[in-house]
Design a protein around this motif. Structure first.
Motif, short mmCIF file in Angstrom:
data_model
loop_
_atom_site.label_atom_id
_atom_site.label_comp_id
_atom_site.label_asym_id
_atom_site.label_seq_id
_atom_site.Cartn_x
_atom_site.Cartn_y
_atom_site.Cartn_z
N ILE A 1 0.84 -1.20 0.00
CA ILE A 1 0.00 0.00 0.00
C ILE A 1 0.88 1.26 0.00
CG2 ILE A 1 -1.65 1.33 1.38
CD1 ILE A 1 -2.84 -1.41 2.24
N LEU A 2 1.95 1.17 0.76
CA LEU A 2 2.86 2.32 0.82
C LEU A 2 3.52 2.59 -0.53
CD1 LEU A 2 4.65 2.03 4.27
CD2 LEU A 2 3.19 3.89 3.45
N MET A 3 3.50 1.60 -1.40
CA MET A 3 4.12 1.79 -2.71
C MET A 3 3.29 2.73 -3.58
SD MET A 3 5.39 -1.84 -4.05
CE MET A 3 6.53 -2.81 -3.15
N ILE A 4 1.97 2.80 -3.30
CA ILE A 4 1.10 3.58 -4.17
C ILE A 4 1.57 5.04 -4.29
CG2 ILE A 4 -1.27 4.43 -4.47
CD1 ILE A 4 -2.17 1.71 -3.30
N PRO A 5 1.75 5.74 -3.19
CA PRO A 5 2.25 7.12 -3.36
C PRO A 5 3.59 7.18 -4.09
CG PRO A 5 2.26 6.46 -1.04
CD PRO A 5 1.48 5.44 -1.77
N GLN A 6 4.44 6.18 -3.81
CA GLN A 6 5.74 6.17 -4.49
C GLN A 6 5.56 6.06 -6.00
OE1 GLN A 6 7.26 2.82 -2.11
NE2 GLN A 6 9.01 4.12 -1.60
N ILE A 7 4.61 5.19 -6.37
CA ILE A 7 4.39 4.98 -7.80
C ILE A 7 3.78 6.23 -8.44
CG2 ILE A 7 3.05 3.63 -9.47
CD1 ILE A 7 3.45 1.23 -7.53
N ILE A 8 2.90 6.90 -7.70
CA ILE A 8 2.29 8.13 -8.24
C ILE A 8 3.38 9.18 -8.49
CG2 ILE A 8 0.76 10.07 -7.68
CD1 ILE A 8 -1.05 8.05 -6.26
N VAL A 9 4.26 9.35 -7.49
CA VAL A 9 5.34 10.32 -7.67
C VAL A 9 6.19 9.94 -8.87
CG1 VAL A 9 7.44 11.23 -6.61
CG2 VAL A 9 5.38 10.96 -5.23
N LEU A 10 6.51 8.64 -8.95
CA LEU A 10 7.34 8.18 -10.06
C LEU A 10 6.65 8.45 -11.40
CD1 LEU A 10 9.79 6.43 -11.05
CD2 LEU A 10 8.23 4.49 -10.95
N VAL B 1 17.58 -9.03 -8.56
CA VAL B 1 17.77 -9.79 -9.78
C VAL B 1 16.43 -9.91 -10.53
CG1 VAL B 1 18.25 -12.10 -10.64
CG2 VAL B 1 19.79 -11.05 -8.99
N ILE B 2 15.36 -10.05 -9.74
CA ILE B 2 14.03 -10.16 -10.34
C ILE B 2 13.73 -8.93 -11.21
CG2 ILE B 2 11.57 -10.42 -9.83
CD1 ILE B 2 13.27 -12.79 -8.99
N THR B 3 14.13 -7.76 -10.71
CA THR B 3 13.95 -6.54 -11.50
C THR B 3 14.65 -6.71 -12.85
OG1 THR B 3 14.19 -5.41 -9.40
CG2 THR B 3 14.12 -4.04 -11.37
N GLY B 4 15.85 -7.24 -12.77
CA GLY B 4 16.64 -7.41 -13.98
C GLY B 4 16.01 -8.41 -14.94
N LEU B 5 15.25 -9.36 -14.38
CA LEU B 5 14.66 -10.39 -15.24
C LEU B 5 13.80 -9.79 -16.33
CD1 LEU B 5 13.55 -13.30 -12.90
CD2 LEU B 5 15.45 -13.23 -14.50
N LEU B 6 13.10 -8.69 -16.01
CA LEU B 6 12.20 -8.12 -17.00
C LEU B 6 12.78 -6.91 -17.72
CD1 LEU B 6 8.60 -8.46 -15.62
CD2 LEU B 6 9.60 -9.48 -17.65
N LEU C 1 7.91 3.40 -16.08
CA LEU C 1 7.00 3.12 -14.98
C LEU C 1 7.11 1.66 -14.55
CD1 LEU C 1 5.01 4.77 -13.37
CD2 LEU C 1 3.19 3.95 -14.88
N LEU C 2 7.15 0.79 -15.54
CA LEU C 2 7.24 -0.64 -15.25
C LEU C 2 8.54 -0.96 -14.50
CD1 LEU C 2 5.89 -3.41 -15.83
CD2 LEU C 2 7.36 -3.58 -17.83
N TYR C 3 9.64 -0.38 -14.98
CA TYR C 3 10.92 -0.62 -14.31
C TYR C 3 10.87 -0.13 -12.87
CZ TYR C 3 12.94 -1.53 -18.92
OH TYR C 3 13.22 -2.04 -20.14
N GLY C 4 10.25 1.05 -12.70
CA GLY C 4 10.15 1.61 -11.35
C GLY C 4 9.39 0.68 -10.42
N ILE C 5 8.24 0.20 -10.90
CA ILE C 5 7.43 -0.69 -10.07
C ILE C 5 8.19 -1.98 -9.77
CG2 ILE C 5 5.30 -2.08 -10.04
CD1 ILE C 5 4.03 0.21 -11.71
#
Lengths: 353, 320, 319
Positions: C10-19, C251-256, C292-296
């Motif tokens: 849930i805390l990620m939501i504001p982070q994603i909005i800012v991003l 590493v998971i981030t790197g996978l995509l 955006l995808l990379y950020g998430i």
């Protein structure tokens, strides 16, 4: 201690040298000691005296790449010096248990307490897993852990310092070893916990009759628990005897200086006694003459032996170098100081004793 | 008048939990303590780990945020950062830490380490500054060529002396010494303690001497307080505490110190076990229902003890 | 623990909005617009204006932002201006390609990195350690694209062992044939990624082992009479693997996200290449969607790291 008790460990002329820039320097220099069943032998000294090095030499934990151990450490007809790793692994944990100073760092943070105690049993007993579990609970109970089944499943960080040290003791005594080495077992603990741990060690010893080699810098701990004492300075034993001999009739200048520098005085106007100079480092250590001489410069050179050896001052009470016979503190015999070595005590002894 | 007065000092840390991370409880690290330090004296604060003694020291120098209470220095409450800054409080109150290795910046030379507090409060020329540093090193018995060296080139005792030199650099009125000799060997400890006393006489400094070592505190302090669970359990002169301890915790602490007297050790041990037994059996009597230490009660001119209520009633009937 | 994870999400939501705001504004600030590339000398200014209006580019930025984020929530990142296809489907097919390549490279990176790290740490200061350190030094300091191009020239063109571009051969058929062809296309790039990219794993592991060897609990284990081999595996190695386990979340981030250089040079149709293409083609709808995808993914990766840490290290609790 009854001297007729069975001899457990007979250390003769032990040297442990460390490599520093391709040279080997003796950190333990010609030490001979014995440890008997039911005996608590305290090894006292300040940092750099070689007391911990001596302990790790006995249990063979030095890296052979940069350490050289010579001499004899006889245990049951077996010389531990130069023993093969495979044989030594049968001795460690089974015949010699070890307790370290800081129980938090001495326990694996990722392993449950029960598994860490059981590990000793795995390599030295034929117990089944079930039997090992039962023995772990029994040990935890023996060292005074209030809820053994709970603690067995906990990790080290979940316990208090005192509880962790109890766990370390449980590990050390898991196989009822005849010899226990305790390296500053209470230094990291509060005084009330220290008292409990020392009591526990004594109780354990009474139960299994081990000989304990207690390494500490705390003279109070020694006076309260030890049967015999060896005082170390610069890799050598400078004084050795029963706890009564050493504390009630201290002879070597170093022992006397140490006892004098303890803050025990009741008046706060009094200055504490300070031993002049500093403990020499391993590399800079003077290898001939009396190693303590530079720190008591008001004692004339003639009072020291050229090659100090241990003298038996009274039966069982050994002192290194003859200088103890004429030793005095500068403020004790001002007339002697004026006559003998006036002003000498303010400057450093550059010419060496 | 006292140099500094600690009045009802509280330092509480919030414990957060639950889904919204709300504050659900507090750790009462320092829970309402009072004491005064007189000019030129060494006041002892004794406690075991977790007693709150270090937090108290840090709160006094301003390294720890005070939850409530007052620290009165020169008639001003300095718990507020702006007040501290305005009155140059941080020049007058300095700190010596236990671990000299981690409290001295390893990448700075001794000259810069010792001169740093001076630079914050005084503007000296380079030569003036260097002279002062050398003077300070001389006071703590270090050679003047030390200024070019780095902390790791010194032994533990020498580093602790450098810490003392740094602390006195601004001519402070009060030094908070948090376990200053606990990490040192006996002979080095004696040396540092002697220097601390010498400097005290020379500069008329007061110390708050925080330690777990009752032997050292006995040697250094005329007045002292025993801290336990964030509160003071017993306050008094050295004679009050060491010769006439009243609180079970103080008794237990004193009984636990090993004495350098092998022939009396069986008696000492018996005494220690008796005190420990009493502590285990009657522990709850000495603490309130939340396990907290009771408020201090005065039992003589100088001696205060956190006595349980029924004990006080008993004493009153004895007196009255 | 589930509560904490939910709270973190849930805390990620504001982070994603800012991003997303940041990404959006950044895209708007870039010179040119999607039509810049389509403009020819024949295009009239009126036509451009009409195109811009149709794309909503004349609206105030916040209206454009709300439009964009509203559609994004429904999985609609708009049309790629260049390819004239929905962004989501383009990213979808590229993501699959990248996933294949990344999984193989991660597996190979660990397969090569862990034994090297163990060897270097265990035989610290010997010639083994020195050679591994030297290898890492070279692999760190050699630019990847140089090696990729040399490898294509040597193994692709000169020796003809591996394909030089693409993700699958056009005439691959059948399940086995398709899978075989895919693997055949990614072996060379993933092997190179693994060989060049294992330095952090090797170094983390090596320094972990070197530090842990001196820990007191290792002395305790030896003093119990535990054989040296077990001391190493059970005590030293396990504790040294902690930072690598934590690293795994990232590493998971790197996978995509894929390897920008390797995919571009091997002309492998993955996310990395898509990103480069979208940047050079000013294809903002793809670019913003990707960033955006990379950020998430990064946020999720960090959360995953924390969860992994709390599982492998009992001292860390996230409740």
């Amino acid at each position: 201690m009854d001297t007729s008790d069975e001899l457990l460990l007979d250390i003769q002329h032990l040297h442990t040298a460390f490599r520093v820039h391709d040279h080997f320097y003796d950190a333990v220099d010609d030490v001979s000691l014995t440890l008997h069943k039911n005996e608590i032998l305290a090894l006292v000294g300040e940092s750099g005296s070689g007391k911990s090095t001596l302990a790790t030499s006995i249990i063979g934990l030095h890296n052979p790449r940069n350490t050289k151990v010579t001499g004899d450490i006889m245990y049951n007809e077996l010389n531990l010096v130069g023993l093969s790793e495979a044989l030594f692994n049968r001795i460690r944990g089974n015949d010699i248990g070890m307790i370290f100073q800081d129980p938090l760092s001495a326990l694996n943070p990722l392993m449950r307490i029960g598994d860490q105690i059981a590990e000793t049993l795995v390599y030295h007993t034929k117990l089944s897993e079930k039997e090992r579990e039962a023995r772990v609970l029994e040990l935890l109970d023996q060292v005074g852990i209030p809820d053994p089944p709970l603690t067995a499943h906990q990790y080290p960080h979940e316990l208090s310092g005192g509880m962790r040290q109890r766990v370390m003791i449980a590990i050390a005594i898991a196989c009822k070893p005849p010899i226990i080495i305790a390296d500053e077992p209470t230094t990291a603990l509060d005084v009330t916990i220290q008292a409990q741990i020392l009591d526990l060690l004594e109780d354990i010893q009474k139960e299994i009759g081990s000989g304990i080699l207690l390494i500490t810098h705390d003279l109070g701990v020694v006076a309260e628990t030890a049967d015999t004492v060896a005082v170390m300075y610069s890799g050598q034993i400078v004084e050795q005897g029963t706890v009564y001999q050493v504390f009630e009739n201290p002879l070597h200048p170093y022992t006397r200086s140490l006892l004098r520098s303890m803050p025990q005085a009741d008046s706060d106007d009094e200055e504490l006694h300070v031993i002049q100079g500093t403990v020499p480092s391993l590399v800079n250590m003077e290898r001939s003459g009396d190693r303590f001489a530079p720190r008591i410069p008001w004692i004339p050179e003639s009072a020291h032996e050229a090659n100090p050896v241990l003298h038996e001052a009274e039966p069982g009470h050994l002192v290194r170098c003859t200088c103890y016979k004429t030793f005095y503190f500068p403020d004790e015999k001002p007339e002697a100081a004026a006559a003998g070595a006036a002003g000498n005590n303010v400057q450093n002894p550059s010419e060496g004793a | 008048m006292s140099l500094i007065e600690i009045k009802d000092l509280n330092v509480h840390y919030p414990i957060r939990s639950g889904f919204f991370n709300r504050i659900t409880d507090y750790v009462y690290a320092v829970d309402g303590i009072n004491f005064n330090i007189e000019e030129g004296e060494t006041y002892g604060l004794i406690g075991e780990s977790g007693s709150g003694k270090s937090t108290t020291g840090k709160a006094i120098v301003g390294l720890e945020k005070v939850t409530s209470g007052q620290i009165i220095y020169n008639n001003q409450d300095i718990t507020d950062r702006r007040t501290r800054k305005k009155m140059h409080y941080n020049k007058d109150v300095q700190m010596i830490f236990q671990d000299s290795m981690s409290s001295l910046n390893p990448r700075k030379r001794i000259e810069d380490i010792i001169a740093e507090p001076m630079r914050n409060f005084e503007s000296l020329t380079d030569t003036e500054e260097r002279d002062r540093v050398k003077e300070l090193l001389d006071i703590v018995g270090m050679p003047s060529d030390s200024i070019y060296k780095y902390p790791h080139e010194f032994s533990g005792g020498q580093r602790q002396r450098i810490g003392v030199a740094r602390a006195v650099a601004t001519h402070p009125k009060l030094i908070i010494a948090d376990e200053p000799v606990s990490a040192l060997d006996l002979s080095v400890q004696a040396q540092v303690l002697n220097f601390m006393k010498k400097i005290q006489k020379e500069f008329d400094i007061s110390y708050l001497f925080i330690s777990h070592d009752l032997g050292v505190v006995k040697h250094m302090c005329r007045n002292l307080a025993i801290m336990h669970r964030g509160r003071l359990v017993e306050v008094g002169t050295r004679e009050d505490i060491y010769n006439n301890p009243q609180h079970i915790y103080t008794k237990r602490l004193l009984a636990a110190i090993p004495k350098v007297n092998p022939s009396g050790r069986e008696a000492d041990k018996a005494h220690r076990r008796a005190v420990e037994k009493e502590y285990q059996e009657h522990q709850e009597k000495w603490y309130d229902k939340d396990g907290k230490v009771f408020p201090l009660q005065q039992i003589s001119d100088t001696h205060y003890v956190a006595l349980p209520p029924d004990e006080i009633a008993q004493m009153k009937t004895e007196v009255g | 623990m589930w509560k904490t994870i939910l709270r973190r999400v849930i805390l990620m939501i504001p982070q994603i909005i800012v991003l997303s705001l940041f990404v959006f504004i950044l895209a708007k600030m870039m010179p040119g617009d999607p039509f810049t590339g389509l403009i020819t000398p024949q295009t009239s200014p009126a036509q451009i204006a009409r195109l811009r209006k149709e794309a909503g580019l004349d609206n105030p930025w916040y209206v454009q932002y709300v439009d964009w984020i509203g559609r994004a929530l429904h999985g609609d990142f708009g049309m790629s201006y260049q390819m004239q296809r929905p962004v989501t489907s383009i990213i979808g097919e590229r993501a699959i390609n990248t996933l294949y390549l990344s999984i193989l490279s991660v597996v190979l990176t660990y397969l090569i990195g862990i034994p090297l790290g163990v060897a270097a740490g265990r035989y610290e200061g010997t010639w083994i350690d020195t050679s591994i350190q030297f290898y890492n030094f070279i692999s760190m300091s050699t630019p990847g694209f140089v090696v990729y191009m040399l490898a294509i020239a040597l193994f692709g063109f000169a020796l003809g062992w591996f394909p030089t571009s693409g993700s699958i051969s056009v005439n691959a058929s059948g399940v086995i044939g398709t899978i075989g062809s895919r693997i055949y296309h990614i072996i060379l790039p993933s092997l190179l990624i693994a060989i060049l990219g294992n330095a952090s794993i090797v170094q983390y592991l090596r320094s972990g082992i070197v530090d842990n060897k001196l820990e007191d609990y290792v002395k305790t284990a030896r003093s119990k009479g535990v054989p040296e081999r077990v001391v190493f595996n059970r005590h030293i190695l396990r504790n040294s693997l902690l930072p690598i386990a934590a690293f795994f979340g990232n590493v998971i981030t790197g996978l995509l996200s894929g390897s920008v250089f390797a995919e571009t040079i091997f002309a492998y149709p993955g996310m990395g290449k898509l990103f480069i293409d979208s940047v050079s083609g000013r294809d903002y709808s793809i670019m913003t969607a990707l960033i955006l995808l990379y950020g998430i993914l990064t946020l999720l990766g960090n959360l995953l790291s924390d969860i992994i840490m709390s599982i492998v290290d009992p001292r860390i609790r996230i409740d």
